[in-house]
Design an enzyme around this catalytic site. Structure first.
Site, PDB file in Angstrom:
ATOM      1  N   ASP A 282      -7.200  -1.171   6.027  1.00 43.57           N
ATOM      2  CA  ASP A 282      -6.459  -2.236   5.343  1.00 43.57           C
ATOM      3  C   ASP A 282      -6.489  -3.520   6.165  1.00 43.57           C
ATOM      4  O   ASP A 282      -5.479  -3.919   6.765  1.00 43.57           O
ATOM      5  CB  ASP A 282      -5.006  -1.790   5.094  1.00 43.57           C
ATOM      6  CG  ASP A 282      -4.928  -0.608   4.138  1.00 43.57           C
ATOM      7  OD1 ASP A 282      -5.871  -0.441   3.344  1.00 43.57           O
ATOM      8  OD2 ASP A 282      -3.944   0.137   4.184  1.00 43.57           O
TER       9      ASP A 282
ATOM     10  N   LYS B 274      -6.859   2.343  -7.466  1.00 42.21           N
ATOM     11  CA  LYS B 274      -5.739   2.830  -8.294  1.00 42.21           C
ATOM     12  C   LYS B 274      -5.828   2.295  -9.714  1.00 42.21           C
ATOM     13  O   LYS B 274      -4.926   1.622 -10.210  1.00 42.21           O
ATOM     14  CB  LYS B 274      -4.385   2.485  -7.660  1.00 42.21           C
ATOM     15  CG  LYS B 274      -4.151   3.176  -6.318  1.00 42.21           C
ATOM     16  CD  LYS B 274      -2.744   2.940  -5.794  1.00 42.21           C
ATOM     17  CE  LYS B 274      -2.462   3.647  -4.492  1.00 42.21           C
ATOM     18  NZ  LYS B 274      -3.126   3.062  -3.308  1.00 42.21           N
TER      19      LYS B 274
ATOM     20  N   TYR C 103       6.262   8.775   6.385  1.00 44.36           N
ATOM     21  CA  TYR C 103       5.198   9.464   7.113  1.00 44.36           C
ATOM     22  C   TYR C 103       5.582  10.899   7.452  1.00 44.36           C
ATOM     23  O   TYR C 103       6.740  11.207   7.730  1.00 44.36           O
ATOM     24  CB  TYR C 103       4.889   8.751   8.434  1.00 44.36           C
ATOM     25  CG  TYR C 103       4.246   7.392   8.271  1.00 44.36           C
ATOM     26  CD1 TYR C 103       2.986   7.265   7.686  1.00 44.36           C
ATOM     27  CD2 TYR C 103       4.887   6.236   8.703  1.00 44.36           C
ATOM     28  CE1 TYR C 103       2.388   6.016   7.544  1.00 44.36           C
ATOM     29  CE2 TYR C 103       4.302   4.985   8.570  1.00 44.36           C
ATOM     30  CZ  TYR C 103       3.043   4.881   7.987  1.00 44.36           C
ATOM     31  OH  TYR C 103       2.451   3.657   7.839  1.00 44.36           O
TER      32      TYR C 103
HETATM   33  O1  6AU Z   1      -1.146   4.685   7.065  1.00 46.20           O
HETATM   34  P1  6AU Z   1      -0.672   3.450   6.320  1.00 46.20           P
HETATM   35  O2  6AU Z   1       0.748   3.566   5.861  1.00 46.20           O
HETATM   36  O3  6AU Z   1      -0.932   2.188   7.070  1.00 46.20           O
HETATM   37  O4  6AU Z   1      -1.599   3.318   5.023  1.00 46.20           O
HETATM   38  C1  6AU Z   1      -1.628   4.240   3.991  1.00 46.20           C
HETATM   39  C2  6AU Z   1      -2.741   3.943   3.004  1.00 46.20           C
HETATM   40  C3  6AU Z   1      -2.635   2.605   2.308  1.00 46.20           C
HETATM   41  C4  6AU Z   1      -2.131   2.922   0.906  1.00 46.20           C
HETATM   42  O5  6AU Z   1      -2.703   2.104  -0.075  1.00 46.20           O
HETATM   43  C5  6AU Z   1      -2.578   4.369   0.690  1.00 46.20           C
HETATM   44  O6  6AU Z   1      -2.748   4.940   1.978  1.00 46.20           O
HETATM   45  N1  6AU Z   1      -1.644   5.198  -0.082  1.00 46.20           N
HETATM   46  C6  6AU Z   1      -2.069   5.878  -1.247  1.00 46.20           C
HETATM   47  C7  6AU Z   1      -3.451   6.024  -1.647  1.00 46.20           C
HETATM   48  C8  6AU Z   1      -4.455   6.464  -0.748  1.00 46.20           C
HETATM   49  O7  6AU Z   1      -3.775   5.960  -2.763  1.00 46.20           O
HETATM   50  C9  6AU Z   1      -1.147   6.560  -2.032  1.00 46.20           C
HETATM   51  C10 6AU Z   1       0.173   6.697  -1.594  1.00 46.20           C
HETATM   52  O8  6AU Z   1       0.979   7.356  -2.220  1.00 46.20           O
HETATM   53  N2  6AU Z   1       0.539   6.112  -0.401  1.00 46.20           N
HETATM   54  C11 6AU Z   1      -0.338   5.371   0.349  1.00 46.20           C
HETATM   55  O9  6AU Z   1       0.066   4.887   1.412  1.00 46.20           O
HETATM   56  O10 6AU Z   1      -3.935   2.044   2.242  1.00 46.20           O
END
Ligand code: 6AU
Length: 230
Positions: A4, A59, A186
């Site tokens: 990201d 998405k 998390y």
């Molecule tokens: O580890 P993070 O929190 O920095 O990033 C989590 C990544 C982000 C979100 O767009 C994605 O995972 N995500 C998704 C996805 C993969 O579709 C679904 C969800 O429920 N939660 C989520 O964080 O790029």
């Protein structure tokens, strides 16, 4: 790995640093400030060089015909993504629209349906997840599901619905944090894999680390060890 980051050069650097430790690079192409198809080729090439899949977390959520068109457009996702995410809220035809777009450029790819989410108070109930898995089972284009990596109970539930024929990938995992910003939650990657996740999706835990290759290696070995225990 959730890459990201807001510009192409940073993304290329990240792919170069962590490419040996990850299976796929998950992008949000619409957050890239200096996007042009020419520039984006650098990201595609960096991933290809390291044998890493490109996974656009678009998405999708619209009717099939519109999703098909959205696979093209400025970002031309159909021409470079190997995997995309889609919601199932509009019904199963969104997946057929995505697949038709890949077919139109003589490529194939896989769809991961969001059956659960990691963000607090999301609306994806257990019955929604169950219907999502039914859509997935009926489609050869659906390779698996996104489940809530912050909850072993939810991952276990999704794994038992999905069986072993499809993937379960889980965002919302961190080795250090329990809570993220703006409602992100998390769980531990080891717990997530033992509960049934086939792949942890890590963003901040890697790209926010001072030693990104080292962090990627740590998440890879935590997942591998958990898989051996499963
Ligand atoms: O580890 P993070 O929190 O920095 O990033 C989590 C990544 C982000 C979100 O767009 C994605 O995972 N995500 C998704 C996805 C993969 O579709 C679904 C969800 O429920 N939660 C989520 O964080 O790029």
């Amino acid at each position: 790995m959730a890459a990201d980051l807001p510009n192409v050069n940073e993304l290329v650097e990240l792919v170069t640093e962590v490419g040996d430790y990850v299976a796929a690079i998950k992008t949000h192409v619409d957050m890239v400030e200096d996007f042009s198809m020419d520039e984006w080729t650098k990201v595609i090439d960096a991933a290809k060089e390291r044998g890493v899949l490109l996974f656009e977390d678009r998405k999708f959520a619209d009717i099939g015909r519109v999703a098909q068109t959205q696979m093209g457009g400025l970002y031309d996702i159909r021409s470079w993504a190997d995997i995309v995410t889609s919601h199932s809220v509009s019904g199963p035809d969104v997946v057929d629209g995505i697949a038709a777009a890949w077919e139109g450029v003589e490529r194939i790819g896989g769809v991961l349906l969001l059956a659960q989410m990691s963000s607090r108070e999301n609306l994806l109930s257990q019955s929604y997840a169950k219907r999502t898995v039914e859509f997935g089972e009926a489609s050869p284009h659906v390779i698996g599901y996104i489940a809530n990596g912050s909850s072993s109970v939810e991952i276990e539930s999704l794994r038992s619905m999905a069986g072993s024929g499809k993937l379960v990938w889980t965002p919302g995992v961190s080795l250090t944090a329990a809570e993220g910003v703006l409602g992100q939650r998390y769980g531990n990657p080891n717990d997530a894999v033992r509960a049934g996740s086939d792949g942890v999706i890590v963003g901040t835990g890697i790209h926010g680390s001072g030693d990104r290759a080292g962090a990627a290696r740590e998440y890879a070995s935590a997942s591998w060890e958990a898989l051996l225990e499963r």
